[in-house]
Design a protein around this motif. Structure first.
Motif, PDB file in Angstrom:
ATOM      1  N   ARG A 129      -6.377   7.167  12.376  1.00  0.00           N
ATOM      2  CA  ARG A 129      -5.280   7.579  13.549  1.00  0.00           C
ATOM      3  C   ARG A 129      -4.423   6.038  13.866  1.00  0.00           C
ATOM      4  O   ARG A 129      -3.363   6.123  14.317  1.00  0.00           O
ATOM      5  N   ALA A 130      -5.459   5.265  13.766  1.00  0.00           N
ATOM      6  CA  ALA A 130      -4.514   3.722  14.271  1.00  0.00           C
ATOM      7  C   ALA A 130      -3.545   3.427  13.100  1.00  0.00           C
ATOM      8  O   ALA A 130      -2.586   2.975  13.559  1.00  0.00           O
ATOM      9  N   PHE A 131      -4.078   3.785  11.932  1.00  0.00           N
ATOM     10  CA  PHE A 131      -2.949   3.317  10.935  1.00  0.00           C
ATOM     11  C   PHE A 131      -1.957   4.167  10.885  1.00  0.00           C
ATOM     12  O   PHE A 131      -0.403   3.699  10.796  1.00  0.00           O
ATOM     13  N   PHE A 132      -1.899   5.491  11.043  1.00  0.00           N
ATOM     14  CA  PHE A 132      -0.735   6.429  11.233  1.00  0.00           C
ATOM     15  C   PHE A 132       0.080   6.056  12.171  1.00  0.00           C
ATOM     16  O   PHE A 132       1.461   6.362  12.248  1.00  0.00           O
ATOM     17  N   ALA A 133      -0.649   5.475  13.612  1.00  0.00           N
ATOM     18  CA  ALA A 133       0.153   5.367  14.416  1.00  0.00           C
ATOM     19  C   ALA A 133       1.018   3.986  14.539  1.00  0.00           C
ATOM     20  O   ALA A 133       2.061   3.758  14.926  1.00  0.00           O
ATOM     21  N   ALA A 134       0.704   2.988  13.800  1.00  0.00           N
ATOM     22  CA  ALA A 134       1.148   1.782  13.640  1.00  0.00           C
ATOM     23  C   ALA A 134       2.141   1.785  12.453  1.00  0.00           C
ATOM     24  O   ALA A 134       3.031   0.846  12.384  1.00  0.00           O
ATOM     25  N   PHE A 135       1.986   2.596  11.272  1.00  0.00           N
ATOM     26  CA  PHE A 135       2.784   2.423  10.184  1.00  0.00           C
ATOM     27  C   PHE A 135       3.217   4.089   9.868  1.00  0.00           C
ATOM     28  O   PHE A 135       2.364   4.826   9.675  1.00  0.00           O
ATOM     29  N   ASP A 136       4.414   4.144   9.799  1.00  0.00           N
ATOM     30  CA  ASP A 136       4.952   5.525   9.130  1.00  0.00           C
ATOM     31  C   ASP A 136       4.801   5.788   7.946  1.00  0.00           C
ATOM     32  O   ASP A 136       5.756   5.520   7.081  1.00  0.00           O
ATOM     33  N   VAL A 137       3.776   6.092   7.532  1.00  0.00           N
ATOM     34  CA  VAL A 137       3.403   6.657   6.165  1.00  0.00           C
ATOM     35  C   VAL A 137       4.550   7.709   5.649  1.00  0.00           C
ATOM     36  O   VAL A 137       4.893   7.677   4.364  1.00  0.00           O
ATOM     37  N   TYR A 138       4.744   8.612   6.463  1.00  0.00           N
ATOM     38  CA  TYR A 138       5.560   9.508   6.012  1.00  0.00           C
ATOM     39  C   TYR A 138       7.119   9.125   5.601  1.00  0.00           C
ATOM     40  O   TYR A 138       7.900   9.691   4.656  1.00  0.00           O
ATOM     41  N   ASP A 139       7.689   8.203   6.525  1.00  0.00           N
ATOM     42  CA  ASP A 139       8.985   7.653   6.216  1.00  0.00           C
ATOM     43  C   ASP A 139       8.803   6.608   5.010  1.00  0.00           C
ATOM     44  O   ASP A 139       9.812   6.828   4.057  1.00  0.00           O
ATOM     45  N   LEU A 140       7.710   6.186   4.742  1.00  0.00           N
ATOM     46  CA  LEU A 140       7.534   5.463   3.440  1.00  0.00           C
ATOM     47  C   LEU A 140       7.519   6.263   2.351  1.00  0.00           C
ATOM     48  O   LEU A 140       8.260   6.068   1.009  1.00  0.00           O
ATOM     49  N   SER A 146       3.624  -1.780  -2.443  1.00  0.00           N
ATOM     50  CA  SER A 146       3.072  -2.973  -2.537  1.00  0.00           C
ATOM     51  C   SER A 146       3.979  -3.781  -1.722  1.00  0.00           C
ATOM     52  O   SER A 146       3.213  -4.638  -0.958  1.00  0.00           O
ATOM     53  N   GLU A 147       5.285  -3.705  -1.591  1.00  0.00           N
ATOM     54  CA  GLU A 147       5.932  -4.396  -0.669  1.00  0.00           C
ATOM     55  C   GLU A 147       5.490  -4.276   0.726  1.00  0.00           C
ATOM     56  O   GLU A 147       5.612  -5.233   1.502  1.00  0.00           O
ATOM     57  N   ALA A 148       5.546  -3.085   1.054  1.00  0.00           N
ATOM     58  CA  ALA A 148       5.060  -2.709   2.395  1.00  0.00           C
ATOM     59  C   ALA A 148       3.630  -3.101   2.805  1.00  0.00           C
ATOM     60  O   ALA A 148       3.499  -3.662   3.822  1.00  0.00           O
ATOM     61  N   ALA A 149       2.686  -3.337   2.029  1.00  0.00           N
ATOM     62  CA  ALA A 149       1.144  -3.892   1.875  1.00  0.00           C
ATOM     63  C   ALA A 149       1.542  -5.500   2.365  1.00  0.00           C
ATOM     64  O   ALA A 149       0.931  -6.098   3.219  1.00  0.00           O
ATOM     65  N   GLU A 150       2.392  -5.970   1.538  1.00  0.00           N
ATOM     66  CA  GLU A 150       2.728  -7.554   1.609  1.00  0.00           C
ATOM     67  C   GLU A 150       3.212  -7.948   3.261  1.00  0.00           C
ATOM     68  O   GLU A 150       2.894  -8.975   3.754  1.00  0.00           O
ATOM     69  N   ALA A 151       4.167  -6.936   3.656  1.00  0.00           N
ATOM     70  CA  ALA A 151       4.863  -7.127   4.818  1.00  0.00           C
ATOM     71  C   ALA A 151       3.981  -6.735   5.961  1.00  0.00           C
ATOM     72  O   ALA A 151       4.224  -7.463   6.925  1.00  0.00           O
ATOM     73  N   THR A 152       3.098  -5.848   5.623  1.00  0.00           N
ATOM     74  CA  THR A 152       2.080  -5.549   6.870  1.00  0.00           C
ATOM     75  C   THR A 152       0.557  -5.821   6.436  1.00  0.00           C
ATOM     76  O   THR A 152      -0.216  -4.736   6.148  1.00  0.00           O
ATOM     77  N   PRO A 153       0.138  -6.910   6.281  1.00  0.00           N
ATOM     78  CA  PRO A 153      -1.153  -7.382   5.780  1.00  0.00           C
ATOM     79  C   PRO A 153      -2.264  -6.756   6.514  1.00  0.00           C
ATOM     80  O   PRO A 153      -3.445  -6.399   5.992  1.00  0.00           O
ATOM     81  N   ASP A 154      -2.061  -6.526   7.954  1.00  0.00           N
ATOM     82  CA  ASP A 154      -3.028  -5.806   8.541  1.00  0.00           C
ATOM     83  C   ASP A 154      -3.497  -4.212   8.145  1.00  0.00           C
ATOM     84  O   ASP A 154      -4.483  -3.803   8.059  1.00  0.00           O
ATOM     85  N   TRP A 155      -2.474  -3.746   7.290  1.00  0.00           N
ATOM     86  CA  TRP A 155      -2.623  -2.441   6.704  1.00  0.00           C
ATOM     87  C   TRP A 155      -2.752  -2.491   5.176  1.00  0.00           C
ATOM     88  O   TRP A 155      -2.510  -1.468   4.778  1.00  0.00           O
TER      89      TRP A 155
END
Length: 205
Positions: A32-43, A58-67
Protein backbone atom coordinates in the motif's frame (compact mmCIF):
# COMPACT_ATOMS: atom_id res chain seq x y z
CA UNK A 1 -23.13 -9.91 -39.23
CA UNK A 2 -19.98 -10.30 -37.16
CA UNK A 3 -16.84 -10.89 -39.22
CA UNK A 4 -14.29 -10.97 -36.39
CA UNK A 5 -14.20 -11.07 -32.60
CA UNK A 6 -11.63 -8.99 -30.73
CA UNK A 7 -10.40 -9.77 -27.23
CA UNK A 8 -8.68 -7.44 -24.84
CA UNK A 9 -6.16 -9.49 -22.84
CA UNK A 10 -5.71 -7.98 -19.37
CA UNK A 11 -8.68 -8.88 -17.16
CA UNK A 12 -10.38 -10.60 -20.07
CA UNK A 13 -8.01 -13.52 -20.75
CA UNK A 14 -5.39 -12.97 -18.03
CA UNK A 15 -5.89 -11.31 -14.67
CA UNK A 16 -4.02 -8.05 -14.23
CA UNK A 17 -4.10 -7.13 -10.55
CA UNK A 18 -0.46 -6.60 -9.53
CA UNK A 19 -1.46 -5.79 -5.96
CA UNK A 20 -2.12 -9.51 -5.39
CA UNK A 21 1.45 -10.56 -6.13
CA UNK A 22 2.91 -7.62 -4.25
CA UNK A 23 0.86 -8.53 -1.17
CA UNK A 24 2.40 -12.00 -1.28
CA UNK A 25 5.92 -10.72 -1.85
CA UNK A 26 6.21 -7.70 0.42
CA UNK A 27 3.03 -7.73 2.50
CA UNK A 28 -0.08 -5.55 2.23
CA UNK A 29 1.29 -2.66 4.31
CA UNK A 30 4.46 -2.21 2.25
CA UNK A 31 2.48 -2.69 -0.95
CA UNK A 32 0.00 0.00 0.00
CA UNK A 33 2.84 2.38 0.80
CA UNK A 34 4.52 1.61 -2.53
CA UNK A 35 1.38 2.11 -4.59
CA UNK A 36 0.61 5.33 -2.71
CA UNK A 37 4.09 6.72 -3.33
CA UNK A 38 4.65 5.46 -6.86
CA UNK A 39 2.10 5.35 -9.69
CA UNK A 40 2.63 1.82 -10.98
CA UNK A 41 -0.29 2.06 -13.39
CA UNK A 42 1.02 5.24 -14.98
CA UNK A 43 4.38 3.53 -15.49
CA UNK A 44 2.67 0.59 -17.17
CA UNK A 45 0.61 2.96 -19.32
CA UNK A 46 3.85 4.41 -20.68
CA UNK A 47 5.14 0.93 -21.44
CA UNK A 48 1.82 0.04 -23.11
CA UNK A 49 2.21 3.14 -25.30
CA UNK A 50 5.62 2.02 -26.54
CA UNK A 51 8.24 2.71 -23.87
CA UNK A 52 10.73 -0.13 -23.38
CA UNK A 53 9.65 -2.45 -20.55
CA UNK A 54 12.99 -3.29 -18.94
CA UNK A 55 14.66 0.07 -19.52
CA UNK A 56 11.70 2.16 -18.34
CA UNK A 57 11.36 0.26 -15.07
CA UNK A 58 15.12 0.27 -14.47
CA UNK A 59 15.23 4.02 -15.01
CA UNK A 60 12.35 4.49 -12.57
CA UNK A 61 14.18 2.37 -10.00
CA UNK A 62 17.31 4.51 -10.35
CA UNK A 63 15.25 7.67 -9.97
CA UNK A 64 13.39 6.39 -6.88
CA UNK A 65 15.89 4.28 -4.92
CA UNK A 66 13.53 3.96 -1.95
CA UNK A 67 11.33 1.78 -4.15
CA UNK A 68 14.02 0.13 -6.28
CA UNK A 69 13.38 -3.35 -4.86
CA UNK A 70 9.64 -3.08 -5.45
CA UNK A 71 10.17 -1.89 -9.02
CA UNK A 72 12.55 -4.79 -9.62
CA UNK A 73 9.64 -7.11 -8.83
CA UNK A 74 7.62 -5.44 -11.58
CA UNK A 75 10.51 -5.87 -14.01
CA UNK A 76 11.71 -9.35 -13.05
CA UNK A 77 8.55 -11.19 -11.98
CA UNK A 78 6.16 -10.34 -14.79
CA UNK A 79 4.83 -13.89 -15.12
CA UNK A 80 3.82 -13.83 -11.46
CA UNK A 81 2.13 -10.44 -11.80
CA UNK A 82 0.06 -11.05 -14.96
CA UNK A 83 -1.68 -14.20 -13.82
CA UNK A 84 -3.74 -16.42 -13.70
CA UNK A 85 -5.53 -17.11 -16.93
CA UNK A 86 -9.30 -16.64 -17.01
CA UNK A 87 -10.07 -20.14 -18.12
CA UNK A 88 -13.66 -19.70 -19.29
CA UNK A 89 -12.58 -16.82 -21.53
CA UNK A 90 -9.79 -19.00 -22.91
CA UNK A 91 -12.34 -21.69 -23.73
CA UNK A 92 -14.44 -19.11 -25.56
CA UNK A 93 -11.42 -18.02 -27.60
CA UNK A 94 -10.68 -21.63 -28.55
CA UNK A 95 -14.33 -22.34 -29.35
CA UNK A 96 -14.52 -19.37 -31.73
CA UNK A 97 -11.24 -20.42 -33.33
CA UNK A 98 -12.48 -23.98 -33.82
CA UNK A 99 -15.56 -22.65 -35.60
CA UNK A 100 -13.40 -20.73 -38.07
CA UNK A 101 -14.45 -17.32 -36.72
CA UNK A 102 -11.55 -14.84 -36.99
CA UNK A 103 -10.28 -13.84 -33.56
CA UNK A 104 -8.06 -10.80 -32.99
CA UNK A 105 -6.30 -9.44 -29.92
CA UNK A 106 -6.53 -5.71 -29.23
CA UNK A 107 -4.64 -5.05 -26.03
CA UNK A 108 -2.69 -2.40 -24.18
CA UNK A 109 0.46 -4.43 -23.57
CA UNK A 110 4.16 -3.67 -23.72
CA UNK A 111 6.11 -4.93 -26.71
CA UNK A 112 8.77 -6.59 -24.56
CA UNK A 113 6.62 -8.05 -21.78
CA UNK A 114 3.96 -9.44 -24.11
CA UNK A 115 6.23 -12.30 -25.29
CA UNK A 116 6.86 -13.15 -21.64
CA UNK A 117 3.14 -13.79 -21.22
CA UNK A 118 2.93 -15.73 -24.50
CA UNK A 119 5.62 -18.07 -23.17
CA UNK A 120 3.46 -18.81 -20.12
CA UNK A 121 0.11 -18.79 -21.91
CA UNK A 122 0.42 -20.34 -25.39
CA UNK A 123 -3.23 -19.55 -26.15
CA UNK A 124 -2.07 -15.99 -26.80
CA UNK A 125 -0.56 -17.35 -30.02
CA UNK A 126 -3.97 -18.47 -31.30
CA UNK A 127 -5.10 -15.09 -32.59
CA UNK A 128 -5.44 -14.57 -36.33
CA UNK A 129 -4.24 -10.98 -35.87
CA UNK A 130 -2.68 -9.31 -32.85
CA UNK A 131 -2.82 -5.59 -32.20
CA UNK A 132 -0.46 -4.96 -29.30
CA UNK A 133 -0.25 -1.33 -28.25
CA UNK A 134 3.44 -1.34 -27.39
CA UNK A 135 4.29 -2.63 -30.85
CA UNK A 136 1.99 -0.14 -32.54
CA UNK A 137 3.06 2.83 -30.38
CA UNK A 138 -0.65 3.54 -29.96
CA UNK A 139 -2.84 2.70 -26.98
CA UNK A 140 -6.52 2.47 -26.18
CA UNK A 141 -8.65 4.53 -25.88
CA UNK A 142 -6.92 6.67 -28.53
CA UNK A 143 -9.18 6.45 -31.61
CA UNK A 144 -6.05 6.07 -33.74
CA UNK A 145 -5.46 2.50 -32.59
CA UNK A 146 -9.01 1.52 -33.57
CA UNK A 147 -8.57 3.18 -36.95
CA UNK A 148 -5.32 1.26 -37.41
CA UNK A 149 -7.12 -2.02 -36.69
CA UNK A 150 -9.80 -1.21 -39.25
CA UNK A 151 -7.22 -0.28 -41.87
CA UNK A 152 -5.21 -3.43 -41.28
CA UNK A 153 -8.01 -6.00 -41.21
CA UNK A 154 -10.13 -4.31 -43.87
CA UNK A 155 -13.38 -5.17 -42.11
CA UNK A 156 -16.32 -2.82 -41.63
CA UNK A 157 -16.49 -1.37 -38.11
CA UNK A 158 -20.00 -2.69 -37.56
CA UNK A 159 -18.80 -6.23 -38.29
CA UNK A 160 -16.30 -6.18 -35.40
CA UNK A 161 -17.30 -7.44 -31.94
CA UNK A 162 -14.96 -6.27 -29.19
CA UNK A 163 -14.76 -7.25 -25.51
CA UNK A 164 -12.84 -5.06 -23.06
CA UNK A 165 -13.06 -4.51 -19.30
CA UNK A 166 -12.72 -0.71 -19.43
CA UNK A 167 -15.59 1.68 -20.14
CA UNK A 168 -13.41 4.21 -21.97
CA UNK A 169 -12.00 1.60 -24.34
CA UNK A 170 -15.48 0.31 -25.10
CA UNK A 171 -16.89 3.82 -25.58
CA UNK A 172 -14.31 4.68 -28.24
CA UNK A 173 -14.94 1.45 -30.10
CA UNK A 174 -18.70 1.99 -29.98
CA UNK A 175 -18.29 5.55 -31.25
CA UNK A 176 -16.57 4.13 -34.33
CA UNK A 177 -19.48 1.78 -34.96
CA UNK A 178 -18.02 -1.41 -33.50
CA UNK A 179 -20.20 -3.94 -31.70
CA UNK A 180 -19.01 -4.01 -28.10
CA UNK A 181 -19.24 -5.90 -24.84
CA UNK A 182 -18.09 -4.48 -21.50
CA UNK A 183 -16.43 -7.48 -19.90
CA UNK A 184 -17.24 -8.09 -16.25
CA UNK A 185 -17.46 -11.89 -16.12
CA UNK A 186 -16.63 -14.69 -18.56
CA UNK A 187 -20.25 -15.84 -18.41
CA UNK A 188 -21.47 -12.45 -19.53
CA UNK A 189 -19.10 -12.60 -22.50
CA UNK A 190 -20.24 -16.14 -23.26
CA UNK A 191 -23.88 -15.01 -23.26
CA UNK A 192 -23.00 -12.16 -25.63
CA UNK A 193 -21.36 -14.55 -28.09
CA UNK A 194 -24.42 -16.80 -27.94
CA UNK A 195 -26.76 -13.85 -28.57
CA UNK A 196 -24.77 -12.95 -31.67
CA UNK A 197 -25.10 -16.53 -32.95
CA UNK A 198 -21.35 -17.10 -32.87
CA UNK A 199 -21.49 -19.98 -30.39
CA UNK A 200 -24.18 -22.29 -29.08
CA UNK A 201 -24.80 -22.44 -25.35
CA UNK A 202 -22.96 -25.75 -25.24
CA UNK A 203 -19.97 -24.35 -27.11
CA UNK A 204 -19.89 -21.32 -24.83
CA UNK A 205 -19.60 -23.31 -21.59
Amino acid sequence: MISAVLFDIGNVLIRWAPEVHYDRRIGPDRRRAFFAAFDVYDLMNRIDAGAHFHDTISEAAEATPDWADELAILRDEWADLATPSIDHSVRLLKALKSRGIPVFALSNFGAENFPLSVAVYPFLDLFDRRYISGEMKLAKPDPAIYAAVEADCGLAPQSLLFADDRDDNIATAAARGWQTHLFTTPQGWADCLVRHGLLTKEQAQ
